[in-house]
Design an enzyme around this catalytic site. Structure first.
Site, PDB file in Angstrom:
ATOM      1  N   CYS A 183       0.816  -1.214   0.000  1.00 64.88           N
ATOM      2  CA  CYS A 183       0.000   0.000   0.000  1.00 64.88           C
ATOM      3  C   CYS A 183       0.855   1.272   0.000  1.00 64.88           C
ATOM      4  O   CYS A 183       0.730   2.120  -0.869  1.00 64.88           O
ATOM      5  CB  CYS A 183      -0.925  -0.040   1.212  1.00 64.88           C
ATOM      6  SG  CYS A 183      -1.865   1.453   1.453  1.00 64.88           S
ATOM      7  N   ASP A 194      -4.646  -9.202   2.491  1.00 66.57           N
ATOM      8  CA  ASP A 194      -4.679  -9.777   1.143  1.00 66.57           C
ATOM      9  C   ASP A 194      -4.365 -11.273   1.136  1.00 66.57           C
ATOM     10  O   ASP A 194      -4.667 -11.960   0.161  1.00 66.57           O
ATOM     11  CB  ASP A 194      -3.647  -9.070   0.240  1.00 66.57           C
ATOM     12  CG  ASP A 194      -4.164  -7.748  -0.303  1.00 66.57           C
ATOM     13  OD1 ASP A 194      -5.240  -7.296   0.138  1.00 66.57           O
ATOM     14  OD2 ASP A 194      -3.482  -7.159  -1.178  1.00 66.57           O
ATOM     15  N   HIS A 216     -24.604  23.669   2.820  1.00 71.31           N
ATOM     16  CA  HIS A 216     -24.647  24.136   1.432  1.00 71.31           C
ATOM     17  C   HIS A 216     -23.562  25.196   1.243  1.00 71.31           C
ATOM     18  O   HIS A 216     -23.410  26.067   2.097  1.00 71.31           O
ATOM     19  CB  HIS A 216     -26.020  24.746   1.143  1.00 71.31           C
ATOM     20  CG  HIS A 216     -26.101  25.372  -0.213  1.00 71.31           C
ATOM     21  ND1 HIS A 216     -26.214  24.601  -1.352  1.00 71.31           N
ATOM     22  CD2 HIS A 216     -26.059  26.668  -0.613  1.00 71.31           C
ATOM     23  CE1 HIS A 216     -26.262  25.414  -2.407  1.00 71.31           C
ATOM     24  NE2 HIS A 216     -26.160  26.666  -1.989  1.00 71.31           N
TER      25      HIS A 216
END
Ligand SMILES: Cc1cc2nc3c(=O)[nH]c(=O)nc-3n(C[C@H](O)[C@H](O)[C@H](O)COP(=O)(O)OP(=O)(O)OC[C@H]3O[C@@H](n4cnc5c(N)ncnc54)[C@H](O)[C@@H]3O)c2cc1C
Length: 461
Positions: free
Chosen positions: A42, A308, A440
């Site tokens: 990674c 993994d 917003h």
């Protein structure tokens, strides 16, 4: 020879996170790592360097295509590839040293070298054998090979070679339209290479929600990437630093050849457990080469595996979560990973992110669901940065409104997805998201609008 509560073999995101948590929970912990630096695939040759190159080349794209529109006039920057690689390496070095610092801070011992397990409860590093009450295999993965394709890491490369090419190729063929292939393909397309992606399946990014994948392919095509889908690569021949890629179209068996300066083989990764001595120990393995585990425990007492090297999505955060959960278990607590809520992200521009079920999975399961969709065309912030292509799609249970999945293609999708992850962890309904006030102008308003669209309708659609 020393004695530890836990020895973890492999210092990637699975191993180093497990080690830090073990140490925090009071366990005497060591990590065996054979590379010169910590952080595994990674940090050294995966997530981090690829994101640095994506950032640099995205900045170039902005300068070339969008600066003038915003009144920023003048010559676009030229590319100094060696400097770009040096910047990328600085980012890697800073991060790998950071893990070394965290090891010192948490009193995790780094046993430098390649480790093996001569017997249960023992780890050999060089000539030294150390005792451990618990051993964790966190040895990660390596690039998978493809029959008929010899990788030389110069003309025919894996992702590792693709991060350090001597020069930017004029033409690049990417074999495999998965996340790694598309990210590196994007990098080189932005640097001016003619990029052709050859994929065996009929769609890009296998496993992704089909509507998102289709839209993603359209956007990447507009950016200059070419796609040849449904094509089986037969072989790659190299001569004088050039390559010829032969492929066969699955629909009619017709054969064709592509010329390229460079070929990136991005057909997936496979678990790496070489040299550990697992066969002699009698460790049970899965058919596809992963260590077989149940709640991270192998069939050998005191021997565990994560990341993994075991079954599941090959992602850094999945490995990290498993590392943390296993540490808790080893310390006598309850460790748990919710595999239903593991986000997946592609860091191209736009980013693509997903969590939970796709529409295809829900259909296959026969689950009644509803779809709330909102286009970034209705999001003021996205329009301001020229990234209004794409959409947010939320899938919710038709009866209960519980969120089952979310798929986003658009600006900051990789960050936006996490509000849905948190909502899913709490078993939230789409209405829960829709009734939450969102600031917003933010990209996250698009997530809220998609949630509104699961009910009485979005406002800005
Ligand atoms: C180009 C690329 C881009 C990627 N981008 C992303 C991304 O953006 N996001 C994401 O989530 N994932 C990404 N990944 C995947 C991610 O890197 C892996 O899922 C993750 O690194 C797995 O972590 P791990 O700890 O299981 O193994 P690894 O990171 O592979 O670490 C295993 C470590 O174990 C060491 N080791 C192996 N055997 C031994 C031994 N016998 N003795 C001592 N040390 C040993 C290795 O040297 C290695 O350092 C990417 C991968 C690649 C290749």
């Amino acid at each position: 020879m020393a004695s530890f509560d836990v020895i973890i073999i492999g210092g990637g995101p699975g191993g180093y996170v497990c080690a830090i948590r073990c140490a925090q929970l009071g366990l005497k912990t060591a990590v065996v790592e054979g590379r010169d630096t910590l952080g595994g695939t990674c940090l050294n040759v995966g997530c981090i360097p690829s994101k640095a190159l994506l950032h640099a080349t995205h900045s170039l794209h902005e300068a070339e295509h969008n600066f003038a529109k915003m009144g920023l006039k003048g010559k676009s920057p030229s590319v100094d590839w060696d400097q770009m690689k040096a910047y990328k390496q600085d980012v890697v070095d800073g991060n790998t040293k950071g893990i070394e610092f965290l090891f010192k801070k948490n009193k995790v011992t780094w046993l430098k070298g390649w480790g093996s397990i001569p017997a249960p409860g023992q780890v050999k590093v060089g000539d030294e054998v150390h005792d451990a009450k618990n051993i964790v295999i966190a040895t990660g993965s390596e690039a998978a090979s493809l029959p008929g394709v010899d990788v030389d890491e110069k003309t025919v490369v894996t992702s590792t070679g693709a991060l350090v090419l001597n020069k930017v190729p004029k033409s690049l063929v990417v074999i495999g339209a998965g996340v790694i292939g598309l990210e590196m393909g994007s990098v080189y397309a932005r640097l001016g290479a003619e990029v052709t992606v050859v994929e065996y399946l009929d769609a890009i990014t296998p496993g992704m929600d089909a509507e998102v994948a289709k839209s993603f392919q359209k956007i990447l095509t507009k950016q200059g990437l070419k796609f040849i889908l449904g094509a089986a690569v037969q072989g790659v021949a190299t001569k004088n630093g050039k390559a010829k890629v032969t492929y066969k179209l699955r629909k009619d068996d017709s054969e064709a050849v592509l010329d390229a300066d460079c070929v990136l083989v991005a057909t997936g990764r496979k678990p790496f457990v070489d040299g550990l001595g697992l066969e002699a120990l009698g460790v049970e393995m899965e058919k596809r080469g992963q260590v077989k585990t149940h709640h991270f425990a192998t069939n050998i007492k005191g021997l565990y595996a994560i990341g993994d090297a075991i079954v599941g999505p090959m992602l850094a955060h999945k490995a990290e979560d498993e590392g943390m959960a296993l540490a808790e278990i080893l310390a006598g607590k309850a460790g748990h990973v919710n595999y239903d809520v593991i986000p997946g992200v592609v860091y191209t521009t736009p980013e693509v992110a997903s969590v939970g079920k796709t529409e295809e999975q829900l259909k296959e399961a026969g689950r009644a669901y509803k779809v709330g969709k909102f286009s970034f065309m209705g999001n003021a912030r996205a329009k301001a940065i020229f990234q209004a292509e794409g959409f947010v799609k939320i899938l919710a249970d038709k009866e209960t409104d519980r969120i089952l999945g979310a798929h986003i293609i658009g600006p900051m999708a990789g960050d936006l997805i996490h509000e849905v992850c948190v909502a899913m962890e709490f078993g939230a309904s789409a209405q829960d998201l829709a009734l939450t006030c969102h600031a917003h102008p933010t990209y996250s308003e698009a997530v809220r609008e998609a949630a509104l669209a699961c009910g009485d309708g979005a406002i800005h659609a």
